[in-house]
Design an enzyme around this catalytic site. Sequence first.
Site, PDB file in Angstrom:
ATOM      1  N   ASN A   8       0.465  -1.295  -0.453  1.00  7.70           N
ATOM      2  CA  ASN A   8       0.199   0.414  -0.353  1.00  7.70           C
ATOM      3  C   ASN A   8       1.105   1.018  -0.125  1.00  7.70           C
ATOM      4  O   ASN A   8      -0.239   2.536  -0.115  1.00  7.70           O
ATOM      5  CB  ASN A   8      -0.959  -0.069   1.500  1.00  7.70           C
ATOM      6  CG  ASN A   8      -2.196  -1.253   1.362  1.00  7.70           C
ATOM      7  OD1 ASN A   8      -3.010  -1.083  -0.024  1.00  7.70           O
ATOM      8  ND2 ASN A   8      -2.069  -2.046   2.229  1.00  7.70           N
ATOM      9  N   ASN A   9       2.382   1.420   0.086  1.00 15.62           N
ATOM     10  CA  ASN A   9       3.148   2.232  -0.166  1.00 15.62           C
ATOM     11  C   ASN A   9       3.434   2.700  -1.055  1.00 15.62           C
ATOM     12  O   ASN A   9       4.008   2.131  -2.022  1.00 15.62           O
ATOM     13  CB  ASN A   9       4.228   1.885   0.464  1.00 15.62           C
ATOM     14  CG  ASN A   9       5.433   2.721   0.604  1.00 15.62           C
ATOM     15  OD1 ASN A   9       5.569   3.774   0.167  1.00 15.62           O
ATOM     16  ND2 ASN A   9       6.141   2.652   1.620  1.00 15.62           N
ATOM     17  N   HIS A  11       5.389   5.265  -2.558  1.00 11.82           N
ATOM     18  CA  HIS A  11       6.735   5.217  -2.910  1.00 11.82           C
ATOM     19  C   HIS A  11       7.296   4.096  -2.970  1.00 11.82           C
ATOM     20  O   HIS A  11       8.044   4.298  -4.373  1.00 11.82           O
ATOM     21  CB  HIS A  11       7.553   5.799  -1.805  1.00 11.82           C
ATOM     22  CG  HIS A  11       6.474   7.130  -0.613  1.00 11.82           C
ATOM     23  ND1 HIS A  11       7.215   8.279  -1.545  1.00 11.82           N
ATOM     24  CD2 HIS A  11       6.035   7.380   0.194  1.00 11.82           C
ATOM     25  CE1 HIS A  11       6.712   9.591  -1.355  1.00 11.82           C
ATOM     26  NE2 HIS A  11       6.190   8.535   0.723  1.00 11.82           N
ATOM     27  N   ASP A  68      10.139  -6.946   1.430  1.00 12.45           N
ATOM     28  CA  ASP A  68      10.261  -5.555   2.824  1.00 12.45           C
ATOM     29  C   ASP A  68      11.508  -5.436   3.319  1.00 12.45           C
ATOM     30  O   ASP A  68      12.597  -6.100   3.232  1.00 12.45           O
ATOM     31  CB  ASP A  68      10.315  -7.005   4.109  1.00 12.45           C
ATOM     32  CG  ASP A  68      10.000  -6.322   5.227  1.00 12.45           C
ATOM     33  OD1 ASP A  68       8.623  -5.735   5.521  1.00 12.45           O
ATOM     34  OD2 ASP A  68      10.469  -6.442   6.224  1.00 12.45           O
ATOM     35  N   THR A  69      11.175  -3.892   4.160  1.00 15.60           N
ATOM     36  CA  THR A  69      12.839  -3.134   3.849  1.00 15.60           C
ATOM     37  C   THR A  69      13.576  -3.060   5.403  1.00 15.60           C
ATOM     38  O   THR A  69      12.260  -2.906   6.288  1.00 15.60           O
ATOM     39  CB  THR A  69      12.693  -1.909   3.026  1.00 15.60           C
ATOM     40  OG1 THR A  69      12.326  -2.959   1.948  1.00 15.60           O
ATOM     41  CG2 THR A  69      14.319  -1.101   3.404  1.00 15.60           C
ATOM     42  N   PHE A 148      11.348   9.103   0.084  1.00 10.96           N
ATOM     43  CA  PHE A 148      10.632   8.821   1.358  1.00 10.96           C
ATOM     44  C   PHE A 148      11.787   7.979   2.753  1.00 10.96           C
ATOM     45  O   PHE A 148      13.130   7.461   2.933  1.00 10.96           O
ATOM     46  CB  PHE A 148       9.540   7.857   1.331  1.00 10.96           C
ATOM     47  CG  PHE A 148      10.481   6.244   1.823  1.00 10.96           C
ATOM     48  CD1 PHE A 148      10.149   6.903  -0.638  1.00 10.96           C
ATOM     49  CD2 PHE A 148       9.728   5.371   1.910  1.00 10.96           C
ATOM     50  CE1 PHE A 148      11.055   4.752  -0.221  1.00 10.96           C
ATOM     51  CE2 PHE A 148       9.755   4.161   1.346  1.00 10.96           C
ATOM     52  CZ  PHE A 148      10.321   4.127   1.020  1.00 10.96           C
ATOM     53  N   LYS A 171      18.528   6.383  -7.122  1.00 13.03           N
ATOM     54  CA  LYS A 171      18.435   5.701  -6.147  1.00 13.03           C
ATOM     55  C   LYS A 171      18.382   4.850  -6.526  1.00 13.03           C
ATOM     56  O   LYS A 171      18.233   3.154  -6.156  1.00 13.03           O
ATOM     57  CB  LYS A 171      17.619   6.654  -5.269  1.00 13.03           C
ATOM     58  CG  LYS A 171      17.220   6.127  -4.164  1.00 13.03           C
ATOM     59  CD  LYS A 171      15.888   6.158  -3.496  1.00 13.03           C
ATOM     60  CE  LYS A 171      15.210   4.963  -2.961  1.00 13.03           C
ATOM     61  NZ  LYS A 171      14.244   5.084  -1.727  1.00 13.03           N
ATOM     62  N   HIS A 176      19.296  -0.417  -3.106  1.00 12.08           N
ATOM     63  CA  HIS A 176      18.912  -1.906  -1.433  1.00 12.08           C
ATOM     64  C   HIS A 176      17.030  -3.119  -2.693  1.00 12.08           C
ATOM     65  O   HIS A 176      17.494  -3.830  -2.920  1.00 12.08           O
ATOM     66  CB  HIS A 176      18.496  -2.015  -0.660  1.00 12.08           C
ATOM     67  CG  HIS A 176      16.864  -0.623   0.198  1.00 12.08           C
ATOM     68  ND1 HIS A 176      17.930   0.440  -0.229  1.00 12.08           N
ATOM     69  CD2 HIS A 176      15.622  -0.728   0.331  1.00 12.08           C
ATOM     70  CE1 HIS A 176      16.829   1.092  -0.171  1.00 12.08           C
ATOM     71  NE2 HIS A 176      15.786   0.962   0.170  1.00 12.08           N
ATOM     72  N   ARG A 177      16.650  -1.708  -3.175  1.00 11.58           N
ATOM     73  CA  ARG A 177      15.291  -1.720  -4.049  1.00 11.58           C
ATOM     74  C   ARG A 177      15.498  -1.654  -5.200  1.00 11.58           C
ATOM     75  O   ARG A 177      15.081  -3.656  -5.330  1.00 11.58           O
ATOM     76  CB  ARG A 177      14.010  -1.044  -3.519  1.00 11.58           C
ATOM     77  CG  ARG A 177      12.624  -1.674  -4.559  1.00 11.58           C
ATOM     78  CD  ARG A 177      10.951  -0.910  -3.855  1.00 11.58           C
ATOM     79  NE  ARG A 177      11.649  -0.638  -2.642  1.00 11.58           N
ATOM     80  CZ  ARG A 177      11.674  -0.101  -1.191  1.00 11.58           C
ATOM     81  NH1 ARG A 177      11.935   0.738  -1.776  1.00 11.58           N
ATOM     82  NH2 ARG A 177      11.553   0.071   0.190  1.00 11.58           N
TER      83      ARG A 177
HETATM   84  P1  IMP Z   1       8.629  -2.598   5.220  1.00 11.02           P
HETATM   85  O1  IMP Z   1       7.813  -2.477   6.659  1.00 11.02           O
HETATM   86  O2  IMP Z   1       9.676  -2.329   3.753  1.00 11.02           O
HETATM   87  O3  IMP Z   1       7.528  -1.083   4.408  1.00 11.02           O
HETATM   88  O4  IMP Z   1       9.436  -0.615   4.906  1.00 11.02           O
HETATM   89  C1  IMP Z   1      10.337  -0.572   6.695  1.00 11.02           C
HETATM   90  C2  IMP Z   1       9.986   1.090   6.343  1.00 11.02           C
HETATM   91  O5  IMP Z   1      11.454   1.453   6.081  1.00 11.02           O
HETATM   92  C3  IMP Z   1       9.668   1.620   6.513  1.00 11.02           C
HETATM   93  O6  IMP Z   1       8.400   2.204   6.950  1.00 11.02           O
HETATM   94  C4  IMP Z   1      10.161   3.306   5.552  1.00 11.02           C
HETATM   95  O7  IMP Z   1      10.254   4.293   6.796  1.00 11.02           O
HETATM   96  C5  IMP Z   1      11.358   2.647   5.950  1.00 11.02           C
HETATM   97  N1  IMP Z   1      11.796   2.252   4.453  1.00 11.02           N
HETATM   98  C6  IMP Z   1      12.027   1.188   3.113  1.00 11.02           C
HETATM   99  N2  IMP Z   1      12.085   1.372   1.992  1.00 11.02           N
HETATM  100  C7  IMP Z   1      12.902   2.654   2.040  1.00 11.02           C
HETATM  101  C8  IMP Z   1      13.813   3.570   1.327  1.00 11.02           C
HETATM  102  O8  IMP Z   1      13.497   2.680   0.168  1.00 11.02           O
HETATM  103  N3  IMP Z   1      14.078   4.306   1.770  1.00 11.02           N
HETATM  104  C9  IMP Z   1      14.239   4.802   3.318  1.00 11.02           C
HETATM  105  N4  IMP Z   1      13.279   4.332   4.332  1.00 11.02           N
HETATM  106  C10 IMP Z   1      13.219   2.768   3.452  1.00 11.02           C
END
Ligand code: IMP
Length: 191
Positions: A8-9, A11, A68-69, A148, A171, A176-177
């Site tokens: 749902n993100n 970005h 997931d990041t 973001f 970027k 990473h992505r």
């Molecule tokens: P998620 O659980 O994968 O949605 O991401 C965890 C959190 O990591 C997000 O809420 C962001 O704050 C941060 N995050 C994820 N991807 C990025 C990125 O590419 N740049 C900066 N922060 C990120």
Amino acid sequence: MKLVFATNNKHKLEEVRKILGNQFEILSLKDINCFEEIPETQRTIEGNASQKAFYIYNRYKIDCFADDTGLEINALNGAPGVYSARYAGENCSYEDNVQKVLKELRNKTNRTARFKTVISLIINGEENIFKGIIKGRITEEKRGKRGFGYDPIFLPEGYSETFAELSADKKNKISHRALATQKLIKFLARL
Ligand code: IMP
């Protein structure tokens, strides 16, 4: 080829759509009328990526992937890691998380960190995992307005600009992505 990106993100969706280009049609959860909160209750980044992708696959029986990041900071023993989204507490903002990292690292000399993305892809019920890691360091203060999350305080190794200062194109080449998504593309190309 059509694939659902279980997020749902907006970005993440925008970044992945740009990286994948027009070889693939990426549908969002909204596009498949899924407005639920997807559970992310695992203790690892890998576990959460799998959980999100299987949640959508099992409900909609549709090929999909989830990302997931986490930001892993060495001086904080890998925190925020899997808790990156809610580091400063439930329902916190990106800004709250950034301020908490800066506070935790105040007076710390070792500011090395890495971003890790894990993508779980499910095709016909079979899972494949792709990882992307970028090393860098956490700046002393926020720099830049793009991107973001933690982008304004992450300086990728070999660069003098934070992710929030680099262009989106840059970027999307080195992140990473991007690294995890390139592996996903290679895999899909072989299918
Ligand atoms: P998620 O659980 O994968 O949605 O991401 C965890 C959190 O990591 C997000 O809420 C962001 O704050 C941060 N995050 C994820 N991807 C990025 C990125 O590419 N740049 C900066 N922060 C990120």
